[in-house]
Design a protein around this motif. Sequence first.
Motif, PDB file in Angstrom:
ATOM      1  N   TYR A 103       0.856  -1.193   0.000  1.00  0.00           N
ATOM      2  CA  TYR A 103       0.000   0.000   0.000  1.00  0.00           C
ATOM      3  C   TYR A 103       0.884   1.231   0.000  1.00  0.00           C
ATOM      4  N   GLU A 104       0.820   1.994  -1.104  1.00  0.00           N
ATOM      5  CA  GLU A 104       1.603   3.220  -1.255  1.00  0.00           C
ATOM      6  C   GLU A 104       3.072   2.998  -0.902  1.00  0.00           C
ATOM      7  N   GLY A 105       3.612   1.904  -1.409  1.00  0.00           N
ATOM      8  CA  GLY A 105       5.021   1.606  -1.200  1.00  0.00           C
ATOM      9  C   GLY A 105       5.336   0.902   0.107  1.00  0.00           C
ATOM     10  N   MET A 106       4.356   0.749   0.974  1.00  0.00           N
ATOM     11  CA  MET A 106       4.552   0.074   2.261  1.00  0.00           C
ATOM     12  C   MET A 106       4.215  -1.407   2.086  1.00  0.00           C
ATOM     13  N   LYS A 107       5.212  -2.273   2.258  1.00  0.00           N
ATOM     14  CA  LYS A 107       5.047  -3.691   1.984  1.00  0.00           C
ATOM     15  C   LYS A 107       4.931  -4.518   3.259  1.00  0.00           C
ATOM     16  N   VAL A 108       4.162  -5.574   3.154  1.00  0.00           N
ATOM     17  CA  VAL A 108       4.079  -6.552   4.239  1.00  0.00           C
ATOM     18  C   VAL A 108       5.413  -7.297   4.297  1.00  0.00           C
ATOM     19  N   PRO A 109       5.949  -7.567   5.507  1.00  0.00           N
ATOM     20  CA  PRO A 109       7.204  -8.310   5.616  1.00  0.00           C
ATOM     21  C   PRO A 109       7.148  -9.619   4.831  1.00  0.00           C
ATOM     22  N   GLU A 110       8.197  -9.874   4.067  1.00  0.00           N
ATOM     23  CA  GLU A 110       8.241 -11.047   3.195  1.00  0.00           C
ATOM     24  C   GLU A 110       8.023 -12.354   3.957  1.00  0.00           C
ATOM     25  N   ILE A 111       8.514 -12.431   5.192  1.00  0.00           N
ATOM     26  CA  ILE A 111       8.406 -13.663   5.958  1.00  0.00           C
ATOM     27  C   ILE A 111       6.956 -14.086   6.121  1.00  0.00           C
ATOM     28  N   LEU A 112       6.034 -13.100   6.217  1.00  0.00           N
ATOM     29  CA  LEU A 112       4.623 -13.423   6.420  1.00  0.00           C
ATOM     30  C   LEU A 112       3.967 -13.969   5.153  1.00  0.00           C
ATOM     31  N   LEU A 113       4.629 -13.770   4.014  1.00  0.00           N
ATOM     32  CA  LEU A 113       4.103 -14.260   2.746  1.00  0.00           C
ATOM     33  C   LEU A 113       4.786 -15.560   2.316  1.00  0.00           C
ATOM     34  N   SER A 114       5.723 -16.020   3.141  1.00  0.00           N
ATOM     35  CA  SER A 114       6.554 -17.155   2.749  1.00  0.00           C
ATOM     36  C   SER A 114       5.844 -18.501   2.870  1.00  0.00           C
ATOM     37  N   GLN A 136       5.620 -21.706   8.250  1.00  0.00           N
ATOM     38  CA  GLN A 136       4.966 -21.386   9.511  1.00  0.00           C
ATOM     39  C   GLN A 136       5.934 -21.295  10.685  1.00  0.00           C
ATOM     40  N   ALA A 137       6.923 -22.183  10.735  1.00  0.00           N
ATOM     41  CA  ALA A 137       7.873 -22.162  11.852  1.00  0.00           C
ATOM     42  C   ALA A 137       8.646 -20.849  11.874  1.00  0.00           C
ATOM     43  N   LYS A 138       9.096 -20.394  10.691  1.00  0.00           N
ATOM     44  CA  LYS A 138       9.834 -19.133  10.619  1.00  0.00           C
ATOM     45  C   LYS A 138       8.922 -17.947  10.931  1.00  0.00           C
ATOM     46  N   ILE A 139       7.665 -18.050  10.519  1.00  0.00           N
ATOM     47  CA  ILE A 139       6.703 -16.985  10.826  1.00  0.00           C
ATOM     48  C   ILE A 139       6.507 -16.867  12.328  1.00  0.00           C
ATOM     49  N   GLU A 140       6.371 -17.996  13.012  1.00  0.00           N
ATOM     50  CA  GLU A 140       6.186 -17.972  14.463  1.00  0.00           C
ATOM     51  C   GLU A 140       7.425 -17.412  15.163  1.00  0.00           C
ATOM     52  N   PHE A 180       7.435 -14.012  17.454  1.00  0.00           N
ATOM     53  CA  PHE A 180       7.954 -13.979  18.818  1.00  0.00           C
ATOM     54  C   PHE A 180       9.001 -12.878  18.968  1.00  0.00           C
ATOM     55  N   GLU A 181       9.903 -12.770  18.005  1.00  0.00           N
ATOM     56  CA  GLU A 181      10.934 -11.726  18.053  1.00  0.00           C
ATOM     57  C   GLU A 181      10.300 -10.340  18.047  1.00  0.00           C
ATOM     58  N   GLN A 182       9.256 -10.172  17.232  1.00  0.00           N
ATOM     59  CA  GLN A 182       8.576  -8.876  17.174  1.00  0.00           C
ATOM     60  C   GLN A 182       7.847  -8.575  18.489  1.00  0.00           C
ATOM     61  N   SER A 183       7.272  -9.592  19.103  1.00  0.00           N
ATOM     62  CA  SER A 183       6.605  -9.401  20.399  1.00  0.00           C
ATOM     63  C   SER A 183       7.598  -8.940  21.457  1.00  0.00           C
ATOM     64  N   VAL A 184       8.757  -9.595  21.481  1.00  0.00           N
ATOM     65  CA  VAL A 184       9.788  -9.211  22.446  1.00  0.00           C
ATOM     66  C   VAL A 184      10.237  -7.781  22.197  1.00  0.00           C
ATOM     67  N   ARG A 185      10.489  -7.446  20.940  1.00  0.00           N
ATOM     68  CA  ARG A 185      10.961  -6.098  20.608  1.00  0.00           C
ATOM     69  C   ARG A 185       9.925  -5.041  20.981  1.00  0.00           C
ATOM     70  N   ARG A 186       8.676  -5.314  20.636  1.00  0.00           N
ATOM     71  CA  ARG A 186       7.620  -4.340  20.929  1.00  0.00           C
ATOM     72  C   ARG A 186       7.445  -4.166  22.438  1.00  0.00           C
ATOM     73  N   THR A 187       7.532  -5.256  23.165  1.00  0.00           N
ATOM     74  CA  THR A 187       7.406  -5.177  24.627  1.00  0.00           C
ATOM     75  C   THR A 187       8.571  -4.402  25.224  1.00  0.00           C
ATOM     76  N   GLN A 188       9.775  -4.631  24.740  1.00  0.00           N
ATOM     77  CA  GLN A 188      10.949  -3.894  25.228  1.00  0.00           C
ATOM     78  C   GLN A 188      10.805  -2.400  24.984  1.00  0.00           C
ATOM     79  N   GLU A 189      10.233  -2.046  23.827  1.00  0.00           N
ATOM     80  CA  GLU A 189      10.102  -0.638  23.461  1.00  0.00           C
ATOM     81  C   GLU A 189       8.952   0.056  24.185  1.00  0.00           C
ATOM     82  N   ARG A 190       7.825  -0.636  24.331  1.00  0.00           N
ATOM     83  CA  ARG A 190       6.612   0.014  24.819  1.00  0.00           C
ATOM     84  C   ARG A 190       6.278  -0.298  26.275  1.00  0.00           C
ATOM     85  N   ARG A 191       6.613  -1.482  26.725  1.00  0.00           N
ATOM     86  CA  ARG A 191       6.318  -1.867  28.106  1.00  0.00           C
ATOM     87  C   ARG A 191       7.511  -2.593  28.717  1.00  0.00           C
TER      88      ARG A 191
END
Length: 229
Positions: free
Chosen positions: A187-198, A201-205, A209-220
């Motif tokens: 959308y307007e040059g903003m792409k969904v991460p390739e891993i989610l289109l791969s 499933q194991a790599k997606i999970e 998990f890595e994104q959850s950890v990162r977001r928690t470290q940043e926000r909470r």
Amino acid sequence: MMRIDIITVVPGLLDGPFSHSILKRAEEKGLATVKVHNLRDYATGKQKQVDDYAFGGGAGMVMMIEPIAKCIQELQSERDYDEIIYLTPDGSTFNQNMANELSLKGNLMMLCGHYKGVDERVRQRFITKEISIGDFVLSGGELAAAVLADAIIRLIPGVLNDETSALTDSFQDGLLAPPVFTRPAEYEGMKVPEILLSGHQAKIEDWRFEQSVRRTQERRPDLMDRKDF
């Protein structure tokens, strides 16, 4: 079926939350029901008074013990309650673990505070659990009761169309949920991460998990102090 009885002096505030969406669907499926009780129905006198001035003076009115006791005792005569909850700013802060625990119960009663609160003898005699939804003050406990009911009922098996959905919510594993995407893939040059289109499933999970950890470290970051990876 889970049953939640809510005692309030302003029943109209609870008309909306329980007549739409997930909560309505839970009742239609026979999985949960919410009954709202007008405290004034248990008051005496022409004015149906439920509050009075505080002993010792001070601003604000206090909810009287007699109508509350009458309502609670009438409900208790009809069924046993696992918890009688008082919604109050000085209660234990509500969280996902508490929602999980309460979702396993059968019958819950909630008393909505109002004015300057309830006569302390109500808390001493009837209340088994006191809950706050945050460090702020509302005009009454009705909206807090709606929040609790929503958080609890959605965890009951069969309420959500996808029963695994609740298990991946924020806080279920002590982490915030990862970013989510849907169509279009760009959308307007903003792409969904390739891993989610791969389709891997194991790599997606692993990515989630890595994104959850990162977001928690940043926000909470306070939540990270409780984790042991």
